[in-house]
Design a protein around this motif. Structure first.
Motif, mmCIF file in Angstrom:
data_model
loop_
_atom_site.group_PDB
_atom_site.id
_atom_site.type_symbol
_atom_site.label_atom_id
_atom_site.label_comp_id
_atom_site.label_asym_id
_atom_site.label_seq_id
_atom_site.Cartn_x
_atom_site.Cartn_y
_atom_site.Cartn_z
ATOM 1 N N VAL A 176 -20.914 -11.559 2.712
ATOM 2 C CA VAL A 176 -19.535 -11.646 2.134
ATOM 3 C C VAL A 176 -18.419 -10.640 2.825
ATOM 4 N N VAL A 177 -17.327 -10.975 3.117
ATOM 5 C CA VAL A 177 -16.251 -9.847 3.640
ATOM 6 C C VAL A 177 -14.480 -11.023 2.801
ATOM 7 N N ILE A 178 -13.922 -9.077 1.860
ATOM 8 C CA ILE A 178 -13.232 -9.425 1.237
ATOM 9 C C ILE A 178 -12.087 -8.836 1.689
ATOM 10 N N SER A 179 -11.013 -9.277 1.931
ATOM 11 C CA SER A 179 -9.777 -9.392 2.741
ATOM 12 C C SER A 179 -8.441 -9.465 1.854
ATOM 13 N N ASP A 180 -7.174 -8.342 2.388
ATOM 14 C CA ASP A 180 -6.458 -8.857 1.474
ATOM 15 C C ASP A 180 -5.247 -10.156 2.063
ATOM 16 N N GLY A 181 -6.021 -11.247 3.589
ATOM 17 C CA GLY A 181 -5.049 -11.877 4.359
ATOM 18 C C GLY A 181 -4.982 -11.300 5.574
ATOM 19 N N GLY A 182 -5.024 -10.349 5.762
ATOM 20 C CA GLY A 182 -4.003 -9.546 7.385
ATOM 21 C C GLY A 182 -3.255 -10.510 7.585
ATOM 22 N N THR A 183 -2.651 -10.291 9.137
ATOM 23 C CA THR A 183 -2.726 -11.371 10.058
ATOM 24 C C THR A 183 -3.256 -11.420 10.804
ATOM 25 N N GLY A 184 -4.651 -12.856 11.182
ATOM 26 C CA GLY A 184 -4.944 -12.619 12.293
ATOM 27 C C GLY A 184 -6.516 -12.689 11.869
ATOM 28 N N PHE A 185 -6.799 -12.705 10.797
ATOM 29 C CA PHE A 185 -8.356 -11.766 10.508
ATOM 30 C C PHE A 185 -9.435 -13.080 10.316
ATOM 31 N N GLN A 186 -8.849 -14.179 10.012
ATOM 32 C CA GLN A 186 -9.177 -15.162 10.067
ATOM 33 C C GLN A 186 -9.781 -15.850 11.483
ATOM 34 N N LYS A 187 -8.707 -15.371 12.024
ATOM 35 C CA LYS A 187 -9.309 -16.192 13.410
ATOM 36 C C LYS A 187 -10.338 -15.437 14.047
#
Length: 372
Positions: free
Chosen positions: A141-152
């Motif tokens: 699992v990776v936890i992110s704050d929704g940075g631009t381009g991260f999901q891609k």
């Protein structure tokens, strides 16, 4: 006892008798490498430099207002502590970007104990995230704050890793649009729903929360559809900020990244927020830069690199750091070599396969060649 690191793998070592000359011998707990740790003047000065960088003391508090300190440690600002390659998978990792200036962002990845990687870029985008993730073994699992381009980048580099969006950042995004004192009933209800997101502990509560969000959307459909005309004559939604707050939640619900931490098949307790990297790393970096404010942007970047490297899983000893870490000159030489190679590659089609032999020679059809 002094913590001595192995020059080969960076793991902690223990005492292992003495050499024939009477020097203390050490043996690595990991690779069983035996060596004597001879401390040089450069190592002492590097240790002094890092102690100042990670501490609160200023150079004005030193003897001579730090003139001798700056002379002894100036060469360490030439080094670039680069991240190691992480081949051991972690259960959960956290990612975030910290901006040091308008066009200087450092992307950081960490787990519960160590900093796993870092990457300098102008802003957050998918290629920068890919460069960071490629050197780290994929977690569960990776936890992110929704940075631009991260999901891609995540789909490209870690396709099997599950994403958990930090629920506190999701709440903060709604609060940014509604404020803490909304002026409409719809705004008050949506702010309450976003705040309730922080208290969800079970899957039943998560399903009920999603139903409440959808009910809110239907209940205030007419209110949200109201339009207005601005001073330039453009037709705009009257409650545009409220619509943006709603869309931010609906988007996360559709992507199914809000409640990954409630997945029963994970087999471990997964965090729901990015607090580990926000409070454990970013806050420490900002405190360090605040204690030594006034540094140039290049030195701020290197200060962050130094902090991240010394908090990585197995940093090398001071002797190995001075030996293997690249400098400004070595990086500049590599960059210039790449530029020259690029120019050469671009010139090959011009003077190679793009030329026609008959363009450089006169061809007379009346001349016959009878060679065998």
């Amino acid at each position: 006892m002094k913590n001595v690191r192995c020059p080969n793998c960076g793991f902690s070592c223990r005492k292992h008798g003495r050499s024939n000359a009477g020097s203390q011998r050490w043996i690595c707990k990991q690779c069983k490498c035996s060596f004597t740790n001879i401390i040089t003047k450069d190592e002492v000065e590097l240790q002094m430099f890092l102690k100042w960088l990670f501490g609160k003391n200023t150079q004005n508090e030193m003897p001579g207002q730090g003139r001798s300190f700056r002379r002894k440690t100036a060469r360490f600002w030439e080094l670039w502590p680069l991240p190691p390659k992480i081949e051991v998978s972690s259960t959960v990792v956290f990612v975030d970007g910290i901006y040091l200036a308008r066009n200087a962002c450092i992307l950081i990845c960490c787990n519960e104990r160590y900093v796993l990687g870092w990457y300098i870029c102008r802003y957050e985008h998918s290629r920068a995230w890919c460069a960071l993730l490629q050197r780290i073994s994929s977690p569960i699992v990776v936890i992110s704050d929704g940075g631009t381009g991260f999901q891609k980048a995540l789909k490209k580099v870690w396709p099997r890793t599950k994403l958990q969006r930090c629920i506190f950042h999701a709440f903060q995004q709604v609060k940014r649009y509604t404020t803490t004192r909304p002026k409409s009933l719809a705004g008050s209800e949506l702010y309450g729903l976003a705040k309730a997101l922080l208290t969800i502990k079970t899957q039943d509560q998560a399903r009920l929360w999603i139903q409440n969000v959808m009910s809110w959307k239907i209940r205030h459909k007419v209110f949200l559809a109201e339009i207005t005309i601005d001073e330039y004559g453009t037709i705009r939604p009257k409650h545009e900020r409220l619509i943006k707050a709603e869309n931010s939640l609906i988007k996360l619900i559709n992507k199914q990244v809000l409640f990954t931490y409630l997945d029963e098949f994970l087999g471990f307790e997964c965090p729901a927020t990015n607090n580990r990297i926000e409070g454990g790393i970013n806050a420490q970096l900002r405190a360090m830069l605040r204690n030594h404010r006034g540094m140039s942007i290049e030195r701020r970047i290197k200060a962050v690199f130094w902090w991240c490297y010394m908090h990585s899983p197995n940093p090398l000893s001071y002797k190995e750091i001075l030996k293997v870490m690249p400098t400004n000159k070595s990086i500049s030489d590599i960059y210039n070599t790449m530029i020259m190679q690029s120019r050469l590659d671009n010139s090959i089609p011009t003077w190679g396969d793009a030329i026609v032999w008959s363009d450089l020679h006169n061809y007379d059809r009346s001349f016959s060649n009878s060679w065998d």
